[in-house]
Design a protein around this motif. Structure first.
Motif, PDB file in Angstrom:
ATOM      1  N   PHE A   1       0.841  -1.187   0.000  1.00 44.88           N
ATOM      2  CA  PHE A   1       0.000   0.000   0.000  1.00 44.88           C
ATOM      3  C   PHE A   1       0.881   1.243   0.000  1.00 44.88           C
ATOM      4  N   GLY A   2       0.663   2.134  -0.929  1.00 41.30           N
ATOM      5  CA  GLY A   2       1.457   3.352  -1.013  1.00 41.30           C
ATOM      6  C   GLY A   2       2.745   3.191  -1.793  1.00 41.30           C
ATOM      7  N   GLY A   3       2.973   2.051  -2.410  1.00 41.91           N
ATOM      8  CA  GLY A   3       4.173   1.836  -3.216  1.00 41.91           C
ATOM      9  C   GLY A   3       5.067   0.775  -2.629  1.00 41.91           C
ATOM     10  N   GLY A   4       6.143   0.533  -3.305  1.00 45.31           N
ATOM     11  CA  GLY A   4       7.078  -0.479  -2.838  1.00 45.31           C
ATOM     12  C   GLY A   4       7.255  -1.587  -3.855  1.00 45.31           C
ATOM     13  N   ARG A   5       8.022  -2.572  -3.473  1.00 49.35           N
ATOM     14  CA  ARG A   5       8.352  -3.691  -4.343  1.00 49.35           C
ATOM     15  C   ARG A   5       7.177  -4.650  -4.464  1.00 49.35           C
ATOM     16  N   GLU A   6       6.915  -5.094  -5.675  1.00 48.00           N
ATOM     17  CA  GLU A   6       5.837  -6.051  -5.915  1.00 48.00           C
ATOM     18  C   GLU A   6       6.246  -7.444  -5.466  1.00 48.00           C
ATOM     19  N   TRP A   7       5.238  -8.256  -5.149  1.00 49.06           N
ATOM     20  CA  TRP A   7       5.467  -9.671  -4.875  1.00 49.06           C
ATOM     21  C   TRP A   7       4.325 -10.472  -5.488  1.00 49.06           C
ATOM     22  N   VAL A   8       4.546 -11.749  -5.599  1.00 49.76           N
ATOM     23  CA  VAL A   8       3.576 -12.649  -6.232  1.00 49.76           C
ATOM     24  C   VAL A   8       3.131 -13.665  -5.194  1.00 49.76           C
ATOM     25  N   THR A   9       1.846 -13.978  -5.204  1.00 48.30           N
ATOM     26  CA  THR A   9       1.312 -14.998  -4.316  1.00 48.30           C
ATOM     27  C   THR A   9       0.256 -15.811  -5.052  1.00 48.30           C
ATOM     28  N   ALA A  10      -0.021 -16.981  -4.545  1.00 51.04           N
ATOM     29  CA  ALA A  10      -1.019 -17.853  -5.159  1.00 51.04           C
ATOM     30  C   ALA A  10      -2.414 -17.270  -4.952  1.00 51.04           C
ATOM     31  N   LEU A  11      -3.277 -17.485  -5.912  1.00 44.88           N
ATOM     32  CA  LEU A  11      -4.638 -16.968  -5.858  1.00 44.88           C
ATOM     33  C   LEU A  11      -5.370 -17.439  -4.607  1.00 44.88           C
ATOM     34  N   GLU A  12      -5.146 -18.686  -4.213  1.00 45.24           N
ATOM     35  CA  GLU A  12      -5.855 -19.205  -3.041  1.00 45.24           C
ATOM     36  C   GLU A  12      -5.356 -18.606  -1.727  1.00 45.24           C
ATOM     37  N   ASP A  13      -4.237 -17.872  -1.759  1.00 50.18           N
ATOM     38  CA  ASP A  13      -3.696 -17.256  -0.551  1.00 50.18           C
ATOM     39  C   ASP A  13      -4.163 -15.824  -0.323  1.00 50.18           C
ATOM     40  N   VAL A  14      -5.071 -15.322  -1.141  1.00 48.56           N
ATOM     41  CA  VAL A  14      -5.562 -13.957  -0.938  1.00 48.56           C
ATOM     42  C   VAL A  14      -7.029 -13.972  -0.540  1.00 48.56           C
ATOM     43  N   GLU A  15      -7.384 -12.948   0.226  1.00 47.69           N
ATOM     44  CA  GLU A  15      -8.777 -12.751   0.609  1.00 47.69           C
ATOM     45  C   GLU A  15      -9.049 -11.252   0.697  1.00 47.69           C
ATOM     46  N   PRO A  16     -10.296 -10.863   0.512  1.00 43.76           N
ATOM     47  CA  PRO A  16     -10.625  -9.439   0.610  1.00 43.76           C
ATOM     48  C   PRO A  16     -10.274  -8.911   2.004  1.00 43.76           C
ATOM     49  N   VAL A  17      -9.917  -7.655   2.088  1.00 42.65           N
ATOM     50  CA  VAL A  17      -9.561  -7.073   3.382  1.00 42.65           C
ATOM     51  C   VAL A  17     -10.744  -6.332   3.979  1.00 42.65           C
ATOM     52  N   GLY A  18     -10.748  -6.296   5.278  1.00 43.02           N
ATOM     53  CA  GLY A  18     -11.735  -5.524   6.013  1.00 43.02           C
ATOM     54  C   GLY A  18     -11.127  -4.207   6.449  1.00 43.02           C
ATOM     55  N   VAL A  19     -11.865  -3.481   7.232  1.00 43.44           N
ATOM     56  CA  VAL A  19     -11.423  -2.174   7.712  1.00 43.44           C
ATOM     57  C   VAL A  19     -10.161  -2.302   8.552  1.00 43.44           C
ATOM     58  N   HIS A  20     -10.090  -3.316   9.388  1.00 46.39           N
ATOM     59  CA  HIS A  20      -8.924  -3.510  10.259  1.00 46.39           C
ATOM     60  C   HIS A  20      -7.639  -3.657   9.448  1.00 46.39           C
ATOM     61  N   GLU A  21      -7.670  -4.492   8.422  1.00 46.16           N
ATOM     62  CA  GLU A  21      -6.478  -4.718   7.611  1.00 46.16           C
ATOM     63  C   GLU A  21      -6.084  -3.464   6.823  1.00 46.16           C
ATOM     64  N   ARG A  22      -7.079  -2.733   6.325  1.00 43.34           N
ATOM     65  CA  ARG A  22      -6.767  -1.483   5.604  1.00 43.34           C
ATOM     66  C   ARG A  22      -6.096  -0.482   6.524  1.00 43.34           C
ATOM     67  N   LEU A  23      -6.624  -0.345   7.729  1.00 48.69           N
ATOM     68  CA  LEU A  23      -6.041   0.581   8.694  1.00 48.69           C
ATOM     69  C   LEU A  23      -4.630   0.148   9.070  1.00 48.69           C
ATOM     70  N   ARG A  24      -4.428  -1.143   9.282  1.00 53.41           N
ATOM     71  CA  ARG A  24      -3.098  -1.655   9.622  1.00 53.41           C
ATOM     72  C   ARG A  24      -2.089  -1.326   8.521  1.00 53.41           C
TER      73      ARG A  24
END
Length: 73
Positions: free
Chosen positions: A36-59
């Motif tokens: 978030f806000g820039g930085g180096r990209e990384w790759v992850t498997a599709l099954e390892d991602v989930e939508p974020v909630g308010v807590h994760e966005r704030l973190r």
């Protein structure tokens, strides 16, 4: 998570790394993320991602602000 639900520009949680990232691209198997806000990209498997909630966005936002403060002289 279904690849059709992973849109470029959305924020997701990489469960394997416990890290929130912005979706830069997605294929049938992989999701390309950037901090978030820039930085180096990384790759992850599709099954390892989930939508974020308010807590994760704030973190992620707090981590970005803290990193910016440490970079200032």
């Amino acid at each position: 998570m279904d690849v059709d639900k992973v849109e470029v520009g959305t924020m997701v949680l990489d469960k394997r790394r416990d890290r929130v990232g912005e979706v830069m691209d997605a294929t049938a198997s992989w999701v390309y993320l950037r901090a978030f806000g820039g930085g180096r990209e990384w790759v992850t498997a599709l099954e390892d991602v989930e939508p974020v909630g308010v807590h994760e966005r704030l973190r992620a936002r707090v981590a970005e602000v803290n990193a910016a403060r440490q970079r200032r002289p």
